[in-house]
Design a protein around this motif. Structure first.
Motif, PDB file in Angstrom:
ATOM      1  N   ARG A   1       0.412  -0.675  -0.303  1.00  0.00           N
ATOM      2  CA  ARG A   1       0.220  -0.112  -0.302  1.00  0.00           C
ATOM      3  C   ARG A   1       0.788   1.028   0.332  1.00  0.00           C
ATOM      4  N   ARG A   2       0.071   2.059  -0.761  1.00  0.00           N
ATOM      5  CA  ARG A   2       1.587   3.119  -1.629  1.00  0.00           C
ATOM      6  C   ARG A   2       0.326   4.402  -0.593  1.00  0.00           C
ATOM      7  N   LEU A   3       1.258   5.084   0.017  1.00  0.00           N
ATOM      8  CA  LEU A   3      -0.548   6.436   0.654  1.00  0.00           C
ATOM      9  C   LEU A   3       1.182   6.925  -0.862  1.00  0.00           C
ATOM     10  N   LYS A   4       0.194   8.574  -0.402  1.00  0.00           N
ATOM     11  CA  LYS A   4       0.330   9.910  -1.154  1.00  0.00           C
ATOM     12  C   LYS A   4       1.626  10.356  -0.744  1.00  0.00           C
ATOM     13  N   GLU A   5       1.704   9.995   0.715  1.00  0.00           N
ATOM     14  CA  GLU A   5       2.816  11.219   1.372  1.00  0.00           C
ATOM     15  C   GLU A   5       3.861   9.786   1.601  1.00  0.00           C
ATOM     16  N   ASP A   6       4.053   9.017   1.027  1.00  0.00           N
ATOM     17  CA  ASP A   6       4.854   7.592   0.648  1.00  0.00           C
ATOM     18  C   ASP A   6       5.586   8.507  -0.642  1.00  0.00           C
ATOM     19  N   LEU A   7       4.795   8.931  -1.226  1.00  0.00           N
ATOM     20  CA  LEU A   7       5.092   9.132  -2.653  1.00  0.00           C
ATOM     21  C   LEU A   7       5.726  10.535  -2.931  1.00  0.00           C
ATOM     22  N   ARG A   8       4.915  11.427  -1.718  1.00  0.00           N
ATOM     23  CA  ARG A   8       5.799  12.117  -1.964  1.00  0.00           C
ATOM     24  C   ARG A   8       6.720  12.383  -0.679  1.00  0.00           C
ATOM     25  N   GLY A   9       7.556  11.705   0.145  1.00  0.00           N
ATOM     26  CA  GLY A   9       8.819  11.671   1.071  1.00  0.00           C
ATOM     27  C   GLY A   9       9.839  10.713   0.084  1.00  0.00           C
ATOM     28  N   ALA A  10       9.270  10.245  -0.748  1.00  0.00           N
ATOM     29  CA  ALA A  10      10.358   9.088  -2.173  1.00  0.00           C
ATOM     30  C   ALA A  10      10.579  10.137  -3.531  1.00  0.00           C
ATOM     31  N   GLY A  11       9.998  11.563  -3.215  1.00  0.00           N
ATOM     32  CA  GLY A  11      10.258  12.379  -4.508  1.00  0.00           C
ATOM     33  C   GLY A  11       9.243  13.010  -5.649  1.00  0.00           C
ATOM     34  N   VAL A  12       8.529  11.875  -5.667  1.00  0.00           N
ATOM     35  CA  VAL A  12       8.114  11.617  -6.912  1.00  0.00           C
ATOM     36  C   VAL A  12       6.383  13.008  -6.711  1.00  0.00           C
ATOM     37  N   GLU A  13       6.700  13.338  -8.473  1.00  0.00           N
ATOM     38  CA  GLU A  13       6.439  15.000  -7.733  1.00  0.00           C
ATOM     39  C   GLU A  13       4.755  14.590  -8.412  1.00  0.00           C
ATOM     40  N   GLY A  14       3.734  15.639  -8.734  1.00  0.00           N
ATOM     41  CA  GLY A  14       2.524  15.837  -8.989  1.00  0.00           C
ATOM     42  C   GLY A  14       1.630  15.328  -7.711  1.00  0.00           C
ATOM     43  N   PHE A  15       1.488  15.394  -6.915  1.00  0.00           N
ATOM     44  CA  PHE A  15       0.530  15.162  -5.368  1.00  0.00           C
ATOM     45  C   PHE A  15       0.580  15.921  -5.003  1.00  0.00           C
ATOM     46  N   SER A  16      -0.632  16.661  -5.390  1.00  0.00           N
ATOM     47  CA  SER A  16      -0.179  18.115  -3.855  1.00  0.00           C
ATOM     48  C   SER A  16      -1.027  17.784  -2.184  1.00  0.00           C
ATOM     49  N   GLN A  17      -0.470  18.303  -1.514  1.00  0.00           N
ATOM     50  CA  GLN A  17       0.065  18.192  -0.168  1.00  0.00           C
ATOM     51  C   GLN A  17      -2.413  19.296   0.454  1.00  0.00           C
ATOM     52  N   ARG A  18      -2.901  18.023   0.978  1.00  0.00           N
ATOM     53  CA  ARG A  18      -4.334  18.775   1.194  1.00  0.00           C
ATOM     54  C   ARG A  18      -3.768  19.496   2.363  1.00  0.00           C
ATOM     55  N   LYS A  19      -4.504  20.589   2.309  1.00  0.00           N
ATOM     56  CA  LYS A  19      -4.579  21.504   3.464  1.00  0.00           C
ATOM     57  C   LYS A  19      -5.496  21.393   3.958  1.00  0.00           C
ATOM     58  N   VAL A  20      -6.605  21.504   5.252  1.00  0.00           N
ATOM     59  CA  VAL A  20      -7.890  21.374   5.453  1.00  0.00           C
ATOM     60  C   VAL A  20      -7.838  22.536   6.586  1.00  0.00           C
ATOM     61  N   GLU A  21      -8.443  23.394   5.988  1.00  0.00           N
ATOM     62  CA  GLU A  21      -8.284  25.042   6.871  1.00  0.00           C
ATOM     63  C   GLU A  21     -10.425  25.443   7.853  1.00  0.00           C
ATOM     64  N   GLN A  22      -9.973  25.388   8.291  1.00  0.00           N
ATOM     65  CA  GLN A  22     -10.998  25.534  10.025  1.00  0.00           C
ATOM     66  C   GLN A  22     -11.627  27.434   9.748  1.00  0.00           C
ATOM     67  N   VAL A  23     -12.681  27.284   8.813  1.00  0.00           N
ATOM     68  CA  VAL A  23     -13.070  28.720   8.831  1.00  0.00           C
ATOM     69  C   VAL A  23     -14.239  28.989   9.536  1.00  0.00           C
ATOM     70  N   ASP A  24     -13.704  29.961  10.456  1.00  0.00           N
ATOM     71  CA  ASP A  24     -14.505  29.927  11.986  1.00  0.00           C
ATOM     72  C   ASP A  24     -16.107  31.728  11.292  1.00  0.00           C
ATOM     73  N   ILE A  25     -17.409  31.210  11.577  1.00  0.00           N
ATOM     74  CA  ILE A  25     -18.044  32.219  11.807  1.00  0.00           C
ATOM     75  C   ILE A  25     -17.892  32.632  12.751  1.00  0.00           C
ATOM     76  N   THR A  26     -18.349  33.989  13.104  1.00  0.00           N
ATOM     77  CA  THR A  26     -18.599  34.499  14.804  1.00  0.00           C
ATOM     78  C   THR A  26     -19.760  35.833  14.432  1.00  0.00           C
ATOM     79  N   ASP A  27     -19.501  35.582  15.454  1.00  0.00           N
ATOM     80  CA  ASP A  27     -20.671  37.300  15.765  1.00  0.00           C
ATOM     81  C   ASP A  27     -22.519  36.975  14.910  1.00  0.00           C
ATOM     82  N   LEU A  28     -21.991  35.780  15.030  1.00  0.00           N
ATOM     83  CA  LEU A  28     -23.843  35.735  14.502  1.00  0.00           C
ATOM     84  C   LEU A  28     -25.429  35.412  15.574  1.00  0.00           C
TER      85      LEU A  28
END
Length: 250
Positions: free
Chosen positions: A32-59
């Motif tokens: 089993r090869r995860l995208k993280e493994d492939l990026r660690g091996a120097g394989v290009e073309g796999f973007s890194q996913r960043k999850v950013e929470q956007v808080d909605i305040t003052d409702l």
């Protein structure tokens, strides 16, 4: 069987269709090869996913999304209290029903409003004991309430109208299946009152832009159209339900 058939193509001595695959057998042939493994091996073309929470305040406290969330939680508590002595099938059907309502409210008020309407209408006419018995027998096929339709689900091939009809039918079935035949109608008075409150709020707010849509539009203007001129950046939006897709589009 499908997985066994694929493995049989690799090694017909070790695997055979119809015979369960054991983990120990897999270790010798499967890597089993995860995208993280492939990026660690120097394989290009796999973007890194960043999850950013956007808080909605003052409702404001009376914002429809907050008011409906509070009312739905209160409705869940009322139903759980009423069904404490119910059988497991009734409790399971009620649990799936409430999960479905919660998921739709988290998706959009528009998605929530349609399912709530089906549930509300069914509650008002569910006292036929024969109906209850039939629905309890069908309560095992409530898959659309447990989760949205995935790409691998057979329901994903249904036309939109047919899928909505099936979702509505399962909502009605879960409503009836979680009823207690012969129960005192007074027990349901508070539940019906909460349902009617939610229906009124949802019907008024379902076509209005909510806080998330306004935040999304502000984000698009800031990142895709700074200074009133469109740049080359584009955005993909994913929604869990067709109702929410239409709501965002409209």
């Amino acid at each position: 069987n499908s997985f066994s058939a694929l493995l049989e193509l690799l090694d017909p001595q070790r695997f055979c269709r119809g015979v369960p695959v054991r983990k120990g057998q897999l270790d010798a042939v499967m890597v089993r090869r995860l995208k993280e493994d492939l990026r660690g091996a120097g394989v290009e073309g796999f973007s890194q996913r960043k999850v950013e929470q956007v808080d909605i305040t003052d409702l404001p406290e009376d914002a429809p999304e907050l008011a409906l969330s509070r009312l739905l939680n209160h409705y869940r508590e009322l139903r759980e209290r009423r069904l404490q002595t119910a059988n497991r099938r009734q409790q399971a059907a009620s649990g799936l029903l409430l999960v479905g309502l919660q998921q739709r409210l988290l998706s959009s008020i528009d998605a929530f409003a349609r399912t709530l309407r089906v549930h509300h209408q069914t509650v008002q006419k569910q006292w036929d004991a024969a109906q209850i018995a039939r629905a309890q027998a069908e309560a095992e096929r409530l898959n659309l309430l447990a989760a949205s339709v995935g790409n691998d689900d057979e329901a994903a091939t249904l036309p939109e109208d047919a899928l909505q009809d099936e979702e509505d039918a399962q909502t009605a079935t879960a409503t009836i299946a979680s009823s207690a035949p012969g129960a005192d109608r007074a027990v349901f008075a508070e539940e019906l009152q909460v349902l009617e409150q939610m229906a009124r709020i949802a019907d008024i707010a379902r076509h209005q832009p909510d806080a998330r849509i306004k935040t999304l539009l502000a984000w698009i203007r800031r990142h895709l159209c700074p200074g009133g001129r469109w740049n080359t950046t584009r955005v993909l939006l994913f929604t869990e339900y067709e109702d929410t897709l239409r709501y965002v589009r409209d």
